[in-house]
Design an enzyme around this catalytic site. Structure first.
Site, mmCIF file in Angstrom:
data_model
loop_
_atom_site.group_PDB
_atom_site.id
_atom_site.type_symbol
_atom_site.label_atom_id
_atom_site.label_comp_id
_atom_site.label_asym_id
_atom_site.label_seq_id
_atom_site.Cartn_x
_atom_site.Cartn_y
_atom_site.Cartn_z
ATOM 1 C CB CYS A 161 6.010 20.637 58.130
ATOM 2 S SG CYS A 161 5.884 19.703 56.603
ATOM 3 C CG ASP A 209 -16.362 12.545 49.541
ATOM 4 O OD1 ASP A 209 -17.434 12.582 48.972
ATOM 5 O OD2 ASP A 209 -15.339 12.055 49.041
ATOM 6 C CB CYS A 263 1.580 19.866 51.569
ATOM 7 S SG CYS A 263 1.252 21.082 52.847
ATOM 8 C CB CYS A 318 1.813 14.719 54.284
ATOM 9 S SG CYS A 318 1.414 15.098 55.998
ATOM 10 C CB CYS A 364 -6.276 21.853 42.820
ATOM 11 S SG CYS A 364 -6.113 20.179 43.441
ATOM 12 C CB CYS A 399 -2.892 15.619 41.849
ATOM 13 S SG CYS A 399 -1.311 16.248 42.467
ATOM 14 C CB CYS A 404 1.240 21.533 60.245
ATOM 15 S SG CYS A 404 0.070 20.652 59.200
ATOM 16 C CB CYS A 416 1.342 22.193 45.419
ATOM 17 S SG CYS A 416 0.018 22.495 44.234
ATOM 18 C CB CYS A 420 -0.374 18.048 48.703
ATOM 19 S SG CYS A 420 -2.047 17.685 48.200
HETATM 20 S S1 SF4 Z 1 3.162 18.333 54.514
HETATM 21 FE FE1 SF4 Z 1 1.702 17.585 56.049
HETATM 22 S S2 SF4 Z 1 2.640 18.127 58.028
HETATM 23 FE FE2 SF4 Z 1 3.677 19.313 56.450
HETATM 24 S S3 SF4 Z 1 2.550 21.261 56.432
HETATM 25 FE FE3 SF4 Z 1 1.667 19.970 54.838
HETATM 26 S S4 SF4 Z 1 -0.046 18.983 55.833
HETATM 27 FE FE4 SF4 Z 1 1.244 19.789 57.470
HETATM 28 S S1 SF4 Z 2 -3.720 17.693 44.750
HETATM 29 FE FE1 SF4 Z 2 -1.851 18.189 43.585
HETATM 30 S S2 SF4 Z 2 -2.297 20.095 42.537
HETATM 31 FE FE2 SF4 Z 2 -3.863 19.859 44.144
HETATM 32 S S3 SF4 Z 2 -3.042 20.923 45.920
HETATM 33 FE FE3 SF4 Z 2 -2.345 18.820 46.122
HETATM 34 S S4 SF4 Z 2 -0.342 18.794 45.121
HETATM 35 FE FE4 SF4 Z 2 -1.374 20.663 44.463
#
Ligand code: SF4
Ligand code: SF4
Length: 337
Positions: free
Chosen positions: A183, A126, A186, A240, A206, A233, A180, A190, A236
């Site tokens: 949907c 990464d 996420c 999912c 973020c 965090c 996805c 957030c 998100c």
């Molecule tokens: S929550 Fe997961 S499946 Fe839904 S839009 Fe976001 S990344 Fe895609």
């Molecule tokens: S890690 Fe937390 S703050 Fe960052 S994009 Fe995902 S939900 Fe949002």
């Protein structure tokens, strides 16, 4: 050769191993635009040599294939029940040892096997100069979700990506379609609206970036939304729906460390430099150093603390480090307001 490689990857503990051709990354142009818009915040290393980052052949001359690997790190549910007294949230990947060390050992074993076949390799976890999610998607190792996280059909989002660039020509695996659909969970979940559009994240908003990479004060507009998060965090990821298939990792290295989670939030304020180093030895949290960690702890106490936390915060407000003192004073104002 391919089957031997994949079997070796599985025997080393990787949950999936797929191959992409070494070409220019599919999202190279949008990555350059993202940098130009400043969405990377203080992560200046991302802007260093973006052309190199967009094409593995610039990183490893003669590179023909990218071996993409997934490792499940899901450690299960939080050690704290929701809103438990003195509890806090740490992103799951940081509940125990630094995964870079765990994975690098295994990548070295793969490198050795490929060298024996005449390959020259570069291995990354990464932090490498590779747009890894593009190659993972090209190899069918999941797809890039609207959250910008990679999603694997079986592992959901709780997995770590690693890649081996090699000069060996390996047959590529087919890509997987984006699942996805309609949907947007996420994006809705957030807390800071950091996912500004599908597949686009403004790191400056973020909480993972602000609590880990950002070196200065947490901007006041995000302090309340940090809630009780003290490192990263997972909002998100938790939102999912593909995570309903996630199984806890068999690798106990990822299980929550009891000596860390045995602490109440305010206990962390008593850590001096030595105490911090000892408690977070081999943990990803060590990267923050005491300074940024206590900054985060103060914000969390300001959001979820009680009058019992006031004495510890008063001491922290006298800390010689202005960053800690200012966040402790902010937390005191929140609790006493
Ligand atoms: S929550 Fe997961 S499946 Fe839904 S839009 Fe976001 S990344 Fe895609
Ligand atoms: S890690 Fe937390 S703050 Fe960052 S994009 Fe995902 S939900 Fe949002």
């Amino acid at each position: 050769m391919l089957q031997t490689l994949k079997s070796l990857a599985h025997s080393l503990g990787f949950d999936d191993c797929r191959i992409a051709q070494a070409t220019r990354a599919g999202h190279a142009d949008s990555f350059h635009q993202w940098l130009a818009d400043g969405c990377h915040g203080d992560m200046t290393w991302l802007a260093r040599d973006p052309l190199r980052r967009s094409d593995p052949r610039e990183v490893l001359p003669g590179c023909r294939s990218v071996i993409c690997l997934a490792l499940n790190y899901y450690p299960g549910s939080s050690p704290f029940p929701a809103s438990s007294d003195g509890g806090y949230r740490i992103a799951r990947y940081a509940w125990n040892d630094d995964y870079h060390e765990v994975i690098e050992k295994n990548l070295a074993a793969l490198d050795g096997a490929l060298r024996a076949l005449g390959g020259v390799q570069r291995c990354y976890v990464d932090t490498g100069p590779v747009l890894e999610r593009d190659f993972a998607s090209a190899a069918g190792l999941g797809w890039n979700g609207k959250s910008t996280l990679q999603i694997h059909r079986r592992l959901g989002t709780w997995f770590l990506l690693a890649e081996v660039l090699t000069t060996l020509e390996l047959p590529p695996d087919p890509p997987l379609a984006d699942h996805c659909g309609n949907c947007t969970r996420c994006i809705t979940a957030c807390p800071t609206q950091a996912i500004t559009a599908p597949h686009r994240l403004d790191a400056r908003r973020c909480l993972a970036y602000l609590s880990i990479e950002h070196k200065g004060p947490i901007p006041e507009e995000f302090r309340r939304t940090m809630g009780d998060r003290i490192y990263g965090c997972d909002e998100c990821l938790e939102a999912c729906p593909w995570n309903r298939f996630a199984q806890a990792s068999a690798d106990l290295t990822f299980q929550a460390r009891t000596e860390i989670f045995g602490h109440q939030l305010r206990d962390f304020l008593t850590l001096d430099e030595d105490g911090f180093r000892r408690l977070f030895a081999r943990s990803p949290i060590a990267r923050l150093k005491r300074l940024r960690f206590l900054r985060n702890v103060c914000v969390a106490l300001g959001n979820s603390g009680s009058p019992d936390d006031v004495p510890a915060l008063r001491l922290a407000a006298l800390d010689p480090e202005p960053l800690i003192a200012e966040h402790a004073a902010w937390a005191l104002r929140q609790i006493t307001a």
